[in-house]
Design a protein around this motif. Structure first.
Motif, mmCIF file in Angstrom:
data_model
loop_
_atom_site.group_PDB
_atom_site.id
_atom_site.type_symbol
_atom_site.label_atom_id
_atom_site.label_comp_id
_atom_site.label_asym_id
_atom_site.label_seq_id
_atom_site.Cartn_x
_atom_site.Cartn_y
_atom_site.Cartn_z
ATOM 1 N N THR A 3 -22.573 -40.086 20.869
ATOM 2 C CA THR A 3 -21.409 -39.353 20.370
ATOM 3 C C THR A 3 -20.607 -40.340 19.521
ATOM 4 O O THR A 3 -20.921 -41.529 19.494
ATOM 5 C CB THR A 3 -20.509 -38.831 21.519
ATOM 6 N N PRO A 4 -19.572 -39.852 18.814
ATOM 7 C CA PRO A 4 -18.753 -40.790 18.041
ATOM 8 C C PRO A 4 -18.115 -41.857 18.934
ATOM 9 O O PRO A 4 -17.619 -42.863 18.438
ATOM 10 C CB PRO A 4 -17.676 -39.898 17.435
ATOM 11 N N PHE A 5 -18.140 -41.647 20.246
ATOM 12 C CA PHE A 5 -17.437 -42.569 21.144
ATOM 13 C C PHE A 5 -18.361 -43.587 21.816
ATOM 14 O O PHE A 5 -17.902 -44.433 22.579
ATOM 15 C CB PHE A 5 -16.673 -41.796 22.209
ATOM 16 N N SER A 48 -33.205 -36.567 23.696
ATOM 17 C CA SER A 48 -32.216 -37.464 23.118
ATOM 18 C C SER A 48 -31.571 -36.795 21.916
ATOM 19 O O SER A 48 -32.236 -36.102 21.117
ATOM 20 C CB SER A 48 -32.911 -38.784 22.773
ATOM 21 N N GLY A 49 -30.252 -36.927 21.802
ATOM 22 C CA GLY A 49 -29.537 -36.227 20.734
ATOM 23 C C GLY A 49 -28.310 -36.990 20.278
ATOM 24 O O GLY A 49 -27.794 -37.873 20.971
ATOM 25 N N ARG A 50 -27.891 -36.656 19.061
ATOM 26 C CA ARG A 50 -26.721 -37.308 18.474
ATOM 27 C C ARG A 50 -25.735 -36.235 18.019
ATOM 28 O O ARG A 50 -26.085 -35.334 17.259
ATOM 29 C CB ARG A 50 -27.150 -38.160 17.276
ATOM 30 N N TYR A 51 -24.503 -36.343 18.500
ATOM 31 C CA TYR A 51 -23.467 -35.380 18.121
ATOM 32 C C TYR A 51 -22.796 -35.791 16.821
ATOM 33 O O TYR A 51 -22.604 -36.979 16.556
ATOM 34 C CB TYR A 51 -22.413 -35.272 19.228
ATOM 35 N N HIS A 52 -22.425 -34.795 16.038
ATOM 36 C CA HIS A 52 -21.672 -35.041 14.808
ATOM 37 C C HIS A 52 -20.212 -35.348 15.168
ATOM 38 O O HIS A 52 -19.812 -35.205 16.322
ATOM 39 C CB HIS A 52 -21.773 -33.831 13.882
ATOM 40 N N ASN A 53 -19.457 -35.731 14.158
ATOM 41 C CA ASN A 53 -18.093 -36.186 14.408
ATOM 42 C C ASN A 53 -17.198 -35.147 15.073
ATOM 43 O O ASN A 53 -16.326 -35.485 15.857
ATOM 44 C CB ASN A 53 -17.442 -36.661 13.114
ATOM 45 N N ASP A 54 -17.419 -33.868 14.747
ATOM 46 C CA ASP A 54 -16.548 -32.837 15.331
ATOM 47 C C ASP A 54 -17.023 -32.446 16.727
ATOM 48 O O ASP A 54 -16.376 -31.641 17.387
ATOM 49 C CB ASP A 54 -16.473 -31.615 14.416
ATOM 50 N N LEU A 55 -18.155 -32.971 17.165
ATOM 51 C CA LEU A 55 -18.744 -32.694 18.483
ATOM 52 C C LEU A 55 -19.165 -31.241 18.655
ATOM 53 O O LEU A 55 -19.566 -30.835 19.739
ATOM 54 C CB LEU A 55 -17.791 -33.092 19.618
ATOM 55 N N ASN A 56 -19.075 -30.459 17.590
ATOM 56 C CA ASN A 56 -19.468 -29.056 17.695
ATOM 57 C C ASN A 56 -20.922 -28.820 17.322
ATOM 58 O O ASN A 56 -21.443 -27.726 17.501
ATOM 59 C CB ASN A 56 -18.575 -28.177 16.811
ATOM 60 N N LEU A 115 -9.786 -24.573 28.040
ATOM 61 C CA LEU A 115 -8.569 -25.368 28.112
ATOM 62 C C LEU A 115 -8.516 -26.289 26.891
ATOM 63 O O LEU A 115 -9.470 -27.010 26.621
ATOM 64 C CB LEU A 115 -8.608 -26.205 29.390
ATOM 65 N N PRO A 116 -7.419 -26.234 26.119
ATOM 66 C CA PRO A 116 -7.339 -27.151 24.974
ATOM 67 C C PRO A 116 -7.283 -28.588 25.488
ATOM 68 O O PRO A 116 -6.407 -28.937 26.274
ATOM 69 C CB PRO A 116 -6.021 -26.753 24.299
ATOM 70 N N LEU A 117 -8.241 -29.398 25.052
ATOM 71 C CA LEU A 117 -8.357 -30.759 25.569
ATOM 72 C C LEU A 117 -7.920 -31.762 24.510
ATOM 73 O O LEU A 117 -8.145 -31.567 23.327
ATOM 74 C CB LEU A 117 -9.806 -31.049 25.967
ATOM 75 N N GLU A 118 -7.316 -32.840 24.978
ATOM 76 C CA GLU A 118 -6.940 -33.902 24.055
ATOM 77 C C GLU A 118 -8.160 -34.549 23.468
ATOM 78 O O GLU A 118 -8.205 -34.938 22.307
ATOM 79 C CB GLU A 118 -6.126 -34.961 24.802
ATOM 80 N N GLU A 119 -9.162 -34.699 24.282
ATOM 81 C CA GLU A 119 -10.334 -35.463 23.862
ATOM 82 C C GLU A 119 -11.561 -34.827 24.484
ATOM 83 O O GLU A 119 -11.597 -34.603 25.681
ATOM 84 C CB GLU A 119 -10.190 -36.896 24.396
ATOM 85 N N VAL A 120 -12.551 -34.513 23.656
ATOM 86 C CA VAL A 120 -13.856 -34.157 24.189
ATOM 87 C C VAL A 120 -14.739 -35.371 23.986
ATOM 88 O O VAL A 120 -14.858 -35.885 22.877
ATOM 89 C CB VAL A 120 -14.442 -32.932 23.469
ATOM 90 N N PHE A 121 -15.337 -35.830 25.069
ATOM 91 C CA PHE A 121 -16.079 -37.080 25.007
ATOM 92 C C PHE A 121 -17.564 -36.834 24.784
ATOM 93 O O PHE A 121 -18.200 -37.471 23.962
ATOM 94 C CB PHE A 121 -15.847 -37.864 26.302
ATOM 95 N N ASP A 122 -18.125 -35.869 25.529
ATOM 96 C CA ASP A 122 -19.563 -35.580 25.441
ATOM 97 C C ASP A 122 -19.796 -34.149 25.900
ATOM 98 O O ASP A 122 -19.667 -33.854 27.083
ATOM 99 C CB ASP A 122 -20.343 -36.555 26.329
ATOM 100 N N PRO A 123 -20.147 -33.244 24.967
ATOM 101 C CA PRO A 123 -20.300 -31.825 25.326
ATOM 102 C C PRO A 123 -21.583 -31.518 26.092
ATOM 103 O O PRO A 123 -21.756 -30.386 26.550
ATOM 104 C CB PRO A 123 -20.349 -31.119 23.966
ATOM 105 N N THR A 124 -22.470 -32.498 26.250
ATOM 106 C CA THR A 124 -23.759 -32.222 26.901
ATOM 107 C C THR A 124 -23.543 -31.604 28.281
ATOM 108 O O THR A 124 -22.777 -32.129 29.086
ATOM 109 C CB THR A 124 -24.581 -33.519 27.066
ATOM 110 N N GLY A 125 -24.235 -30.497 28.529
ATOM 111 C CA GLY A 125 -24.204 -29.882 29.851
ATOM 112 C C GLY A 125 -23.025 -28.952 30.094
ATOM 113 O O GLY A 125 -22.928 -28.351 31.172
ATOM 114 N N ALA A 126 -22.154 -28.784 29.108
ATOM 115 C CA ALA A 126 -20.978 -27.926 29.333
ATOM 116 C C ALA A 126 -21.390 -26.482 29.617
ATOM 117 O O ALA A 126 -20.853 -25.842 30.533
ATOM 118 C CB ALA A 126 -20.046 -27.981 28.120
ATOM 119 N N GLY A 127 -22.359 -25.973 28.866
ATOM 120 C CA GLY A 127 -22.818 -24.594 29.071
ATOM 121 C C GLY A 127 -23.478 -24.421 30.439
ATOM 122 O O GLY A 127 -23.281 -23.405 31.112
#
Lengths: 307, 307
Positions: free
Chosen positions: A17-19, A84-92, A224-236
């Motif tokens: 991720t970008p982080f 293995s995957g790479r998220y873009h800057n917007d994490l979407n 919930l509006p979050l300040e920071e999304v760190f890694d969306p993997t597994g959210a669904g």
């Protein structure tokens, strides 16, 4: 307390991720579903497959969370599924860098004897034929929930339609709902998908929340509006685990209670994205979940007078 | 009942959607804001400018909705502002086909004497210097709401920042909030924008609803899932009109009441998109609005027990 049977991948993930980036860490749909559902002290079991490279400590993690692992087949000399995957800057959005099916290529799921009478079945994202095979081994479930994705719509649509015709609830994202139904309006899409089998359609919109459709009823759960999304993997998957786990715990499959299940699913997913992989879910306390539940309530509840 | 002063365009629009196209019809930000606010029987006035091609029947429409038109300057021999656009198939994006500023090019707004003491001011989307000029003519407003767009961020950022520093509430869409703040997370974006002046930040997300931020508080209003969106033109202005009209009517600018104002804004906007232009707003009844308000309540309200 009902039994919850979960089928899905148990895997290694490597995430960028970008982080930051991770080495091979614990991942897989069934992993996230199981850990999320375990918040409700459910009596659950995972049906999946792993190689002998899979660490004992991860199996211990499942068992410590009251997840039965009899149905996780261990292939000696085999390697565990790897993504293995790479998220873009917007994490979407993300790019898949590598997929190694490994032992998953020849997976023939076997439901443990003690879970053939499971009242609740959560079919995590996998080939529709694997999902079907699990369904055929379960005797008389009260509620079957299906999660799937566009990959199967592109590559195994007829098999997917067979599973869809046999489930009570389907959870997919908005783009997938549009693809599956050919309708842009989500209201129309949900109606068409209900005609394919499921009585309930859950449309996940990521940071924009989730919609539950049932006949003429619609319920909307915000994210919930979050300040920071760190890694969306597994959210669904975490959402699906919270949803099915809450229903298995409460044993109430009314539309009213499904609203709560969706709120719980959104709640748990909002934690999942705060750290890499399953890290946040492993350390999550009941108090944190309850506190965030109050935030969810404040977020959308209003008292209005007609003018 | 407080006075509501509205500044914005009064215009002709020509619209193409996948469902059809219109000739020159009534449009403009102030038009939509005024018609929407009039649902609350507000005592409102529009400050704008038109040419002598503007039909008397449209002016009559304003007056029949209790909208004062003394502040709408009529330029003899001038032509009314004209915009023409074509929506893409998903109705979420559009191309501008033509913009004729006409009389708007030299607009010097004059607030009518009887509205200099207006308690509520709704600055519709226009050049920031025009918005500033209106603000300077108002004596001591209780609440000033600003609507703006990315065009002014690109072309008049310093002037825009001056207006932003003088208002209480700003309404912008999610992409604009990100552009203005340089933050991707909407929570962080809202916090940065609050530092620029407004105590309240409303972020409009179209079909995904709207968020209201105030210090540490967040409220989320869903958009009603619609079977069909016919023409999105004016939805944002209608939202702003419902928001400011409700506040002017109730004279309560607490965070709790702003929640209701956002719900009313979303409610009215959901009607606006059902027909071309202002057509649906002109025929809208109180009963329809109340009935849909009950749908909004059902859409998000839940009773949950902690597990």
């Amino acid at each position: 307390m009902s039994k919850l049977l979960i089928v899905g991948t148990v895997a290694f993930d490597a995430i960028e991720t970008p982080f930051g980036k991770t080495d091979k860490i614990l991942g897989g749909a069934a992993t996230y579903i199981g850990l999320s559902a375990s918040h409700f002290d459910t009596n659950s079991a995972i049906v999946s497959i792993i190689g002998d490279d899979f660490p004992q400590e991860y199996l211990d993690l499942f068992q410590n969370n009251n997840i039965n692992i009899e149905g996780i087949e261990l292939v000696e000399g085999g390697k565990t599924f790897f993504w293995s995957g790479r998220y873009h800057n917007d994490l979407n959005s993300r790019d898949t860098l590598e997929t190694q099916l490994n032992v998953l290529a020849d997976f023939q799921p076997v439901v443990p004897q003690s879970f053939k009478d499971a009242e609740f079945v959560m079919l995590g994202n996998l080939h529709p034929l694997v999902q079907l095979s699990v369904l055929e081994q379960v005797e008389n479930p009260k509620l079957v929930v299906l999660d799937t994705m566009n990959f199967w719509m592109d590559n195994a649509l007829e098999d997917l339609k067979k599973v869809i015709s046999k489930v009570d609830v389907i959870t997919i994202n908005d783009e997938e709902a549009r693809q599956l139904s050919g309708e842009y309006s989500l209201v129309k899409a949900a109606r068409k998908i209900e005609e394919m089998g499921p009585k309930y359609v859950v449309i996940k919109k990521g940071e924009h929340g989730a919609l539950l459709f049932h006949e003429e009823e619609i319920f909307f759960a915000p994210a919930l509006p979050l300040e920071e999304v760190f890694d969306p993997t597994g959210a669904g998957d975490t959402f699906a685990g919270g949803f099915s786990g809450y229903l298995a715990k409460t044993e109430d499959i009314s539309f009213e209670n499904m609203k709560n299940a969706i709120i719980y699913g959104s709640n748990l997913a909002s934690f999942c994205v705060e750290k890499f992989g399953t890290e946040r879910m492993q350390e999550l306390s009941k108090e944190e979940v309850h506190s965030r539940l109050r935030e969810f309530r404040k977020l959308t509840q209003f008292e209005i007078e007609l003018t």
